[in-house]
Design an enzyme around this catalytic site. Sequence first.
Site: not given
Ligand code: URA
Length: 425
Positions: A82, A183, A161, A187, A168
């Site tokens: 990620h 967040s 999320d 995931k 956000r």
């Molecule tokens: N990437 C994400 O998945 N979440 C965030 O809050 C910031 C970057």
Amino acid sequence: MRAVDLIQKKRDGLELSSEEIKWLIEGYVAGTVPDYQMSALAMAIYFKGMSTREISDLTMNMVASGDQIDLSAIPGIKVDKHSTGGVGDKVTLILAPLVASFEVPVAKMSGRGLGHTGGTLDKLESIKGYQIEVTQEDFIKQVQETGVAVIGQSDNLVKADKLLYALRDVTATVDIIPLIASSVMSKKIAAGADAILLDVTVGEGAFMKTVEEARVLAQTMVDLGKAVGRKTVAVLTNMSQPVGTSIGNRLEILEALEILQGKGREDVTEFICELAQIMLGLADVEKTVAEVRQHIENGAALKKFEEMVQAQGGDLEDLYRPANVSHKVDVLAERDGYIVGLPALEFGLFAMKLGAGRAVKTDELDYETGIVFHKKVGDAVEKDQPIATIYANENISENMLTNFQKNVKIDDVSVNTKEIIEIIS
Ligand code: URA
């Protein structure tokens, strides 16, 4: 419980209990805690922060807010990756097939771009026919058969999320370490991989502007991963200039193909091979960077990429098609010297205005537009040499061109850059 009391508690700098966090997340997903109270809470978190225990509770309640993917039908150690977001970031497009070419399964769910940052899904969707919506069953089947799949996140994964990120985004509460960490990690945990490589971008084009901040975010996420038994490593990477040579969806696919063919820029190729080495290590496959690179040189990684594109319905002929735009405008160097700055944020926003990115979630993309840089930070330039080419489907005004040129910093003395700043495990 009342949301207003919990907002006040956080506003006053107190810790929320596990029960209170559970109540808030469940209520938010159920619609009983409204957006306006959740946004007030996010702002209170911005000012007062969260303890390690609070972040962990928040993350695990977010995981529980949706489905969790079971990848156990795929043999071997499944690795995921990620990035916390960047400009010109096509790393996944190369890294995923490269790692999979060593028979390490890569089952990856990616996201879309917003604002100055790009998203892997948008890049893949610029390939004619490429399907990003895949059922869980087909996702697992593809990884079993091909070794790699990059798909969109299902609507049922980490529902909290989806809601919270959109909120956000419009309430100036994105760049908050506890909220980014929960967040990202909710995931990754819900997506089911055994091991996770986190690319934590640092610099002007990233959410984390300083190495110190990025280090805190990285360590927080690594600790969250390890706490639930996932091997997790974070790499702090430089996002002061765009990654590689292109920004824009089709242009980045073309650059990814060049890198996979061994014809990419040396620095970005080496960087991706280093990330692949770490990712392979997470799956207990120990390779040197030179050994990893062989899979670029012998075409194994490119073959994997093509297999993935084909498995997801993408058209292999269209894959290699050049970007189709009505205007290509070269930007020339204003003087002799060395490139010392190409601010990622500015060029990300420039590409967004050409249609390569979205200012708001509902914006339509122009997959063909963007920027190709012929020079990067550290390179020598001569006056009037092309530094970049703008790919546009509209006229580029003098004003836009001046603005572009103003952002290319040229000096008499060269500077060194490095892609990987630090590794946190
Ligand atoms: N990437 C994400 O998945 N979440 C965030 O809050 C910031 C970057």
